[in-house]
Design an enzyme around this catalytic site. Structure first.
Site, PDB file in Angstrom:
ATOM      1  N   CYS A 121       0.881  -1.175   0.000  1.00  0.00           N
ATOM      2  CA  CYS A 121       0.000   0.000   0.000  1.00  0.00           C
ATOM      3  C   CYS A 121       0.913   1.218   0.000  1.00  0.00           C
ATOM      4  CB  CYS A 121      -0.989  -0.016   1.156  1.00  0.00           C
ATOM      5  SG  CYS A 121      -0.259   0.071   2.797  1.00  0.00           S
ATOM      6  N   ASN A 157       2.255   1.578   4.228  1.00  0.00           N
ATOM      7  CA  ASN A 157       2.530   0.319   4.929  1.00  0.00           C
ATOM      8  C   ASN A 157       2.240   0.422   6.430  1.00  0.00           C
ATOM      9  OD1 ASN A 157       5.364  -1.922   5.538  1.00  0.00           O
ATOM     10  ND2 ASN A 157       3.283  -2.475   5.027  1.00  0.00           N
ATOM     11  N   CYS A 176      -1.465   0.963   7.235  1.00  0.00           N
ATOM     12  CA  CYS A 176      -2.914   0.718   7.355  1.00  0.00           C
ATOM     13  C   CYS A 176      -3.317  -0.532   6.572  1.00  0.00           C
ATOM     14  CB  CYS A 176      -3.729   1.922   6.883  1.00  0.00           C
ATOM     15  SG  CYS A 176      -3.430   3.442   7.822  1.00  0.00           S
ATOM     16  N   ARG A 177      -3.456  -0.413   5.252  1.00  0.00           N
ATOM     17  CA  ARG A 177      -4.055  -1.492   4.455  1.00  0.00           C
ATOM     18  C   ARG A 177      -3.176  -2.725   4.311  1.00  0.00           C
ATOM     19  NH1 ARG A 177      -5.107   2.292  -0.535  1.00  0.00           N
ATOM     20  NH2 ARG A 177      -3.184   3.136   0.365  1.00  0.00           N
ATOM     21  N   SER A 178      -1.917  -2.559   3.898  1.00  0.00           N
ATOM     22  CA  SER A 178      -1.133  -3.763   3.591  1.00  0.00           C
ATOM     23  C   SER A 178      -0.740  -4.575   4.829  1.00  0.00           C
ATOM     24  CB  SER A 178       0.088  -3.453   2.713  1.00  0.00           C
ATOM     25  OG  SER A 178       0.981  -2.563   3.324  1.00  0.00           O
ATOM     26  N   ASP A 220      -7.957   4.043   0.666  1.00  0.00           N
ATOM     27  CA  ASP A 220      -7.033   4.518   1.699  1.00  0.00           C
ATOM     28  C   ASP A 220      -7.845   5.092   2.872  1.00  0.00           C
ATOM     29  OD1 ASP A 220      -5.141   5.811   3.208  1.00  0.00           O
ATOM     30  OD2 ASP A 220      -4.221   6.875   1.519  1.00  0.00           O
TER      31      ASP A 220
HETATM   32  P1  4NP Z   1      -1.785   2.983   3.906  1.00  0.00           P
HETATM   33  O1  4NP Z   1      -2.366   4.388   4.423  1.00  0.00           O
HETATM   34  O2  4NP Z   1      -1.233   3.259   2.520  1.00  0.00           O
HETATM   35  O3  4NP Z   1      -2.976   2.087   3.858  1.00  0.00           O
HETATM   36  O4  4NP Z   1      -0.717   2.561   4.896  1.00  0.00           O
HETATM   37  C1  4NP Z   1      -1.608   5.545   4.445  1.00  0.00           C
HETATM   38  C2  4NP Z   1      -0.706   5.775   5.460  1.00  0.00           C
HETATM   39  C3  4NP Z   1       0.038   6.945   5.492  1.00  0.00           C
HETATM   40  C4  4NP Z   1      -0.119   7.873   4.487  1.00  0.00           C
HETATM   41  C5  4NP Z   1      -1.024   7.645   3.456  1.00  0.00           C
HETATM   42  C6  4NP Z   1      -1.760   6.479   3.432  1.00  0.00           C
HETATM   43  N1  4NP Z   1       0.606   9.093   4.523  1.00  0.00           N
HETATM   44  O5  4NP Z   1       0.399   9.946   3.631  1.00  0.00           O
HETATM   45  O6  4NP Z   1       1.465   9.288   5.406  1.00  0.00           O
END
Ligand code: 4NP
Length: 154
Positions: free
Chosen positions: A7, A10, A12-14, A126
């Site tokens: 994701c 790294n 939240c989703r993955s 996201d």
């Molecule tokens: P993820 O979510 O891609 O599911 O881990 C996010 C975590 C952090 C950020 C964006 C999406 N960020 O912009 O810091």
């Protein structure tokens, strides 16, 4: 088969998808088929961090303990892993930029293509700027898609 969930951050989703997939591998008795189940991000802003506290909280309520520490994806990961599972179109675009050889993109799939009970979704959205309901939705979608993905991987 070595499988890597991707994701953006790294956190939240993955890491959630990684743990959902791991539990499904265990519950279906297929641990020997998947010696490596990992996740990584397309950015390094959160390197070394545990998953976002909201993701850990909502995942824990559904029986998933998230202990992965964020790491950025490397070009070498394209060679190490057999299957690379992205969450959305932005992940795919960044993967194409990072991919050291065009043929290695053949290892990349989109997790939402394996959804069965959520036909209206074309990505795992996201949740980072969202509400707890958005984190719960990520869990619903990952449970749905990971179950089908696992049946497709032999
Ligand atoms: P993820 O979510 O891609 O599911 O881990 C996010 C975590 C952090 C950020 C964006 C999406 N960020 O912009 O810091």
């Amino acid at each position: 088969m070595k499988i890597l969930f991707i994701c953006l951050g790294n956190i939240c989703r993955s890491p959630l998808a990684e743990e959902v997939f791991r539990q499904k591998v265990k519950s279906t008795g297929r641990v020997a088929d998947f010696p490596t189940i990992d996740s990584a991000g397309m950015i390094d802003y959160h390197e070394g961090e545990l998953p976002d506290h909201r993701m850990r909280q909502q995942a824990a309520a559904r029986g998933y303990a998230l202990t992965h520490h964020s790491r950025p994806m490397t070009a070498e990961d394209f060679r190490t892993f057999d299957c690379i599972v992205a969450m959305d179109a932005d992940n795919l675009r960044r993967l194409r930029e990072k991919c050291p050889e065009p043929e290695l993109m053949n290892k990349v799939v989109l997790l939402s293509d394996y959804l069965t009970a959520h036909p209206d979704f074309t990505s795992i959205p996201d949740p980072y700027y969202g509400t707890l309901a958005d984190f719960d939705l990520v869990i619903d979608l990952c449970e749905d898609a990971c179950a089908h993905l696992l049946t497709q991987l032999s």
